[in-house]
Design an enzyme around this catalytic site. Structure first.
Site, mmCIF file in Angstrom:
data_model
loop_
_atom_site.group_PDB
_atom_site.id
_atom_site.type_symbol
_atom_site.label_atom_id
_atom_site.label_comp_id
_atom_site.label_asym_id
_atom_site.label_seq_id
_atom_site.Cartn_x
_atom_site.Cartn_y
_atom_site.Cartn_z
ATOM 1 N N LYS A 124 0.866 -1.197 0.000
ATOM 2 C CA LYS A 124 0.000 0.000 0.000
ATOM 3 C C LYS A 124 0.887 1.226 0.000
ATOM 4 C CE LYS A 124 -4.311 1.428 0.174
ATOM 5 N NZ LYS A 124 -5.518 0.788 -0.399
ATOM 6 N N ASP A 164 -6.793 4.835 -4.902
ATOM 7 C CA ASP A 164 -7.515 4.579 -3.650
ATOM 8 C C ASP A 164 -8.193 5.905 -3.324
ATOM 9 O OD1 ASP A 164 -7.930 2.540 -1.430
ATOM 10 O OD2 ASP A 164 -7.207 4.200 -0.214
#
Ligand code: 8G0
Length: 445
Positions: A124, A164
């Protein structure tokens, strides 16, 4: 494994990282019985090893705004686990992003990606850059500066970022352009790309669609159906948009969306042009949902409130971590809500989840219910490798099959003696097994 010792060490080693501790503790507590029943995991210290990210990079991102003022932000990439495939996970641009946020998301991603059945490790990234109110030029310069550093650590066989929160198709485009410029390679290094330069059909809808496909499994397990169900969504971004589209198609009625400013209750149902309007609201980048009630006067806006006070059968958190707490859980259950399919990552607090379990409410954690997003990114990677594009129908079929298999795995590892499906345990154990066994096969590294 000694659960108490591991939790004590986790807390000691990660001071001031409450999100990472929350995510890791939940996994430890739900896999402990399984690990203790299978001594090979302790023999190879798999739990201790899976708790440690393989690499964390943090870098400076300097950029100039439209008035010539210089700004400094922090960029991150947490490469958590590569046992079953290249690191994979989105990039989040949000003012609250810090190393704790990135670590918890990368940790969850490892388990989620394992559940998808596709060969993807967990990672991430992101930045504390706040896109609210920024011009297109500012966003582009930021994305280019961010990628100038990030490109050193990524690649189609190494680490494949995506969007995201705060990072959509536009930002992925700017980042892809900069990667291509620096490396002189047109490769599948990012997912969520535009359709005519390597993107996949259904990727924008996939997280929301997947969360509804997973919900269909939860309903079927109780002999129930989605037809006529009242649904509360939070957020008004990509995920809520995809979920709203699928709810309309399947005959469920979405009555709420929300923003940082409050929530909208629309008793007429959020359908058709109203779902299109959600994308227009998002595109303003003002991060407020209130204008919906001006455009559609039948709808009510509740400033400063969250959508969980609405009377619904199904709740889908689609915004951000810890957006649904113990108080919200109590109100939802008191109002008759029976299903929670988490489309955000770690959308519910530990106390809320414990309450759902106590009341035997069907609750699916994000790493199972929202895995359709990254699964479709995995399908985008496959199409990039094969240098071809699948049709809408082909991608949608695969997405449905993946969500079904995740549901089956949750049932397999999460069903309790009384028949209640503990989706948290099911997802954590099933996600753990594949990564853990791969780590054993690959030796002590
Ligand atoms: O496609 C991705 O890698 C991606 C992007 C944003 C979020 C997620 C997630 O699984 O949470 C994955």
């Amino acid at each position: 494994m000694d659960l108490h010792k591991l939790i004590a060490e986790l807390e000691e080693k990660n001071p001031a990282q409450p999100l990472y501790i929350q995510a890791a503790k939940e996994v430890l507590e739900t896999i402990v019985d399984f690990v203790n029943a299978n001594p090979k995991y302790d023999k190879y210290a798999i739990v201790e090893r899976i708790l440690e990210p393989e690499r964390i990079v943090q870098f400076k991102v300097t950029w100039v705004d439209d008035n010539g003022k210089i700004h400094v932000n922090r960029g991150f990439r947490v490469q958590h686990n590569m046992a079953i495939g290249p690191y994979k996970g989105g990039c989040r641009f949000h003012k609250n992003v810090n190393q704790d946020t990135m670590k918890f998301l990368a940790f969850e991603q490892t388990f989620k990606n394992s559940l998808t059945t596709l060969p993807m490790g967990g990672g991430k990234g992101g930045s504390d850059f706040d896109p609210t109110g920024k011009s297109e030029g500012e966003v582009m310069r930021f994305c280019q500066a961010f990628m100038t550093e990030l490109q050193k650590y990524i690649g189609p066989e190494t680490d494949v970022p995506a969007g995201d929160i705060g990072v959509g198709a536009r930002e992925v485009g700017f980042m892809f352009g900069q990667y291509k410029r620096i490396r002189n390679e047109h490769v599948g290094v990012l997912t969520g790309k535009g359709l005519n330069w390597g993107g996949s059909l259904i990727r924008p809808e996939a997280t929301g669609f997947g969360a509804i496909y997973f919900l269909l499994g939860m309903l079927a397990a109780k002999g129930d159906s989605i037809k006529g169900k009242r649904v509360a969504l939070s957020g008004f971004g990509n995920v809520a948009w995809g979920a709203a589209l699928k709810c309309e198609e399947l005959g469920a009625k979405v009555v709420t969306i929300s923003g940082p400013d409050g929530y909208i209750l629309d008793e007429d149902g959020i359908t058709g042009d109203k779902i299109v309007y959600m994308t227009e609201l998002l595109a303003t980048r003002n991060n407020v949902v209130a204008p919906y009630a001006t455009k559609y006067p039948n709808a009510k806006f509740f400033p400063g409130k969250r959508p969980w006070e609405a009377k619904v059968d199904v709740a889908l958190p689609c915004a951000i971590q810890n957006e649904l707490n113990f108080e919200d859980a109590k109100i939802l259950v008191a109002n008759g809500c029976k299903y929670i399919s988490e489309a955000s990552n770690m959308g519910c607090t530990t106390e809320a989840i414990n309450y759902f379990h106590e009341k035997k409410i069907a609750y699916a954690p994000g790493k199972a219910a929202n895995a359709g997003g990254v699964a479709t990114s995995g399908l985008e990677m496959t199409q990039n490798s094969m240098k071809l594009s699948w049709t809408r129908e082909e991608v949608d079929e695969k997405l449905k099959a993946i969500m079904n298999s995740i549901h089956e795995n949750c049932v397999k590892y999460g069903t309790e003696k009384d028949g209640y499906i503990n989706y948290v345990k099911g997802a954590n154990v099933a996600g753990f097994i594949k990564v853990a066994d791969a780590m054993i096969d690959q030796g002590v590294i």
